[in-house]
Structure formats: C-alpha cells, structure tokens
Design an enzyme around this catalytic site. Structure first.
Site, PDB file in Angstrom:
ATOM      1  N   ASP A  52       0.846  -1.202   0.000  1.00 59.17           N
ATOM      2  CA  ASP A  52       0.000   0.000   0.000  1.00 59.17           C
ATOM      3  C   ASP A  52       0.883   1.255   0.000  1.00 59.17           C
ATOM      4  O   ASP A  52       0.375   2.379  -0.056  1.00 59.17           O
ATOM      5  CB  ASP A  52      -1.022  -0.010   1.146  1.00 59.17           C
ATOM      6  CG  ASP A  52      -0.390  -0.047   2.521  1.00 59.17           C
ATOM      7  OD1 ASP A  52       0.836  -0.192   2.613  1.00 59.17           O
ATOM      8  OD2 ASP A  52      -1.142   0.076   3.511  1.00 59.17           O
ATOM      9  N   SER A  53       2.206   1.053  -0.008  1.00 59.23           N
ATOM     10  CA  SER A  53       3.126   2.159  -0.284  1.00 59.23           C
ATOM     11  C   SER A  53       2.869   2.720  -1.685  1.00 59.23           C
ATOM     12  O   SER A  53       3.394   3.769  -2.038  1.00 59.23           O
ATOM     13  CB  SER A  53       4.583   1.709  -0.140  1.00 59.23           C
ATOM     14  OG  SER A  53       4.816   0.531  -0.880  1.00 59.23           O
ATOM     15  N   ASP A  91      -0.958  -6.040  -0.187  1.00 58.18           N
ATOM     16  CA  ASP A  91      -1.328  -5.403   1.075  1.00 58.18           C
ATOM     17  C   ASP A  91      -2.829  -5.177   1.140  1.00 58.18           C
ATOM     18  O   ASP A  91      -3.432  -4.688   0.173  1.00 58.18           O
ATOM     19  CB  ASP A  91      -0.665  -4.021   1.167  1.00 58.18           C
ATOM     20  CG  ASP A  91       0.504  -4.004   2.122  1.00 58.18           C
ATOM     21  OD1 ASP A  91       0.549  -4.847   3.044  1.00 58.18           O
ATOM     22  OD2 ASP A  91       1.379  -3.142   1.933  1.00 58.18           O
ATOM     23  N   LYS A 121      -1.289  -9.376   2.822  1.00 54.84           N
ATOM     24  CA  LYS A 121      -0.537  -8.933   4.014  1.00 54.84           C
ATOM     25  C   LYS A 121      -1.396  -7.930   4.768  1.00 54.84           C
ATOM     26  O   LYS A 121      -2.059  -7.101   4.148  1.00 54.84           O
ATOM     27  CB  LYS A 121       0.786  -8.293   3.602  1.00 54.84           C
ATOM     28  CG  LYS A 121       1.544  -7.643   4.780  1.00 54.84           C
ATOM     29  CD  LYS A 121       2.977  -7.325   4.450  1.00 54.84           C
ATOM     30  CE  LYS A 121       3.217  -5.986   3.829  1.00 54.84           C
ATOM     31  NZ  LYS A 121       2.739  -4.815   4.631  1.00 54.84           N
ATOM     32  N   GLU A 190       9.188  -4.261  10.520  1.00 50.95           N
ATOM     33  CA  GLU A 190       9.613  -2.964   9.969  1.00 50.95           C
ATOM     34  C   GLU A 190      10.176  -2.065  11.062  1.00 50.95           C
ATOM     35  O   GLU A 190       9.520  -1.810  12.078  1.00 50.95           O
ATOM     36  CB  GLU A 190       8.423  -2.280   9.261  1.00 50.95           C
ATOM     37  CG  GLU A 190       8.818  -0.947   8.656  1.00 50.95           C
ATOM     38  CD  GLU A 190       7.811  -0.394   7.639  1.00 50.95           C
ATOM     39  OE1 GLU A 190       6.817  -1.083   7.304  1.00 50.95           O
ATOM     40  OE2 GLU A 190       8.039   0.738   7.176  1.00 50.95           O
TER      41      GLU A 190
HETATM   42  O1  KIV Z   1       3.627  -1.120   1.631  1.00 53.10           O
HETATM   43  C1  KIV Z   1       4.808  -1.518   1.649  1.00 53.10           C
HETATM   44  O2  KIV Z   1       5.613  -1.207   0.766  1.00 53.10           O
HETATM   45  C2  KIV Z   1       5.223  -2.368   2.755  1.00 53.10           C
HETATM   46  C3  KIV Z   1       6.675  -2.707   2.856  1.00 53.10           C
HETATM   47  C4  KIV Z   1       7.429  -1.529   3.332  1.00 53.10           C
HETATM   48  C5  KIV Z   1       6.923  -3.887   3.688  1.00 53.10           C
HETATM   49  O3  KIV Z   1       4.438  -2.735   3.553  1.00 53.10           O
END
Ligand code: KIV
Length: 272
Positions: A52-53, A91, A121, A190
């Site tokens: 979700d980044s 995510d 995730k 993290e």
């Molecule tokens: O959203 C993301 O990119 C993440 C990673 C930083 C593990 O959750």
C-alpha cells in the site's frame, strides 16, 4: 554470467518456509505495475509485494491511508499479468480488514479472486489474529506485519523505530507468536532494533522479512523505487541504493527534450 536463477518454478508460501529451515535468505521487493514487475521478477526475487506504499510512491500521498481496495486490485492485476516466478503478495489497505474478521475475509477473497494475488498482508498483532485465522483456515495465505505499521501513523504520530522499550518488545514477540499460531506464513518486521528482530526470528518457524530490522531476519524487503534511487527525498538509513535512476532518467529525458527542440529527433531511420 547471468545472476538470474535458471529455474522459473513459481515461488510458493511453502517454499519460503522451507528456505527459512534451510537457512536460505529470501529476497523481496515491492511492485506496482506490469513493466517494473516483469523486470524485478526476472532478477530472481522470491516475493513481489504490491504494497500500500503505492499510496506514497505512485499516487503521491503523504501516507498509505487513502489507498482503497479497488486501487490494490487494479495494481495487483497489473503485477500478476507480468510475473511468472515470484509470489505476488498484496497489502490489505486501511479499513479493508479492521471492521470485522468477516469483512476482512471477504476483502482478502477479492484480492485473491479478482486480482489474482497469491497471498495478502495485513498490519497488526493480536488485534488481527481472528481475521488471520479465518483467512488461513479458508485457503488464503497471510503475511503479517509488525513494528512500524504505517497505517497507524495518525495513532503513533511519527515513523520512528518501534519495539525499543522492553514492554513494546515483549508485546511484539507475543504478537509474532500469535500470528504464527493463527496460520501466517511469514511476518514483515519494519524498523525495529536488530537484536529484537533476531530474537523474533529465532522464536518462529515461519520466516521474518525485515525492512530496517537488521541482518538476522530470514529475508529482506525494500520499496523498489527507493533501492533504485528514483527519488531523492526519502533517505532512511535502511535503504541501500543500488542504482541512481533519478539521474539516469533526468539525463535521458533532458537529452530527448534537446533532440526534439533541435529537430534531431526523429531521424530519417526513425521515420516511415
Ligand atoms: O507497503 C509496503 O511497501 C510495505 C513494505 C514496506 C513492507 O508494507
């Protein structure tokens, strides 16, 4: 010599657990679209996380909070079309799993069925365990995420390291064990102290995937645009830059602009 492994066998969650048992490190990156996913898949990474980044990296938000389930389905579909080897994990965005285990299960099901993801995730420990159990008992592989959990930014008020007090460390160890017991196949850790990550890694039979969590984790993950040096603004110490795509792309685009202005592009050979 090619560094790309010659086997294109699909990576499975079971394979990741076997890799931990065999002491083989697991390499993971994020991906958000087809063209970058195809390139990253060819590198031999085991996991591509549609993180979700995407909210920060692609959509330009300050946080991951505005990302919706529809966004995650759209980006996962693009990644899945391009990937032939890595396990694609998606995510679950903010508010897609917090209301109830049933809603979390239904939304995770959409990510598997409509987007073609191989696993989901979600962030959190004890508070998400019932949802994790419902998913894993019904065929949806789940990766946990502890430590700095960016969806809780407004609760914590900063992106600083987590787990540095003995109390926080104890809770995190219990959370990790609870996620494993609920059937999670891996846990992202993290931005936590390397010593705590090492302790959690040795407590678990499922792999830990670190980001800013030191070298003892069973695997590592980075946001692909960070490790390729595409942005100049985000420089945490856990990011190692393997390329300077920011400079490469600015130079290439500037050369293109010059060529167009000078009418040296397109040439006769580039014309019909
Ligand atoms: O959203 C993301 O990119 C993440 C990673 C930083 C593990 O959750």
């Amino acid at each position: 010599m090619s560094v790309v492994p010659n086997t294109r066998k699909r990576v499975t969650t079971r394979r990741l657990i076997e890799m931990k048992s065999a002491g083989k490190p697991i390499a993971c990156l994020t991906a958000y679209d087809a063209i970058s996913a195809a390139i990253l898949d060819a590198s031999g990474v085991e996991v591509l996380l549609v993180g979700d980044s995407v909210g920060n990296v692609i959509q330009g938000h300050d946080t991951t909070i505005p990302v919706t389930l529809e966004h995650m389905i759209y980006h996962t579909q693009a990644v899945v079309r391009a990937v032939s080897r890595a396990l694609v994990v998606t995510d679950m965005p903010f508010m897609s799993y917090q209301v109830s285990p049933q809603e979390a299960f239904r939304n995770a099901g959409r990510l598997m069925k409509e987007a073609g993801s191989g696993a989901v995730k979600l962030e959190g420990g004890q508070r998400v365990v019932d949802s994790v159990r419902l998913m894993t008992e019904n065929g949806i592989p789940v990766m946990g995420h502890l430590g700095l959990t960016p969806q809780s930014i407004h609760q914590f008020g900063s992106y600083k390291e987590r787990g540095s007090t003995p109390e926080e460390a104890e809770i995190m160890k219990r959370d990790a064990l609870a996620l494993q017991e609920a059937g999670a196949f891996a846990i992202v850790l993290e931005k936590i102290p390397a010593t705590l990550a090492a302790e959690i890694t040795s407590l678990l039979s499922i792999p830990t995937i670190g980001i800013g969590a030191g070298p003892a984790c069973d695997g590592q993950i980075l946001v692909w645009t960070d490790m390729m040096g595409m942005s100049t603004e985000f420089n945490p110490r856990f990011v190692r830059r393997y390329a300077d795509l920011h400079t490469v792309m600015i130079e290439a685009a500037s050369q293109y602009v010059r060529d167009v202005k000078e009418r040296s592009f397109p040439s006769d050979e580039e014309s019909y």
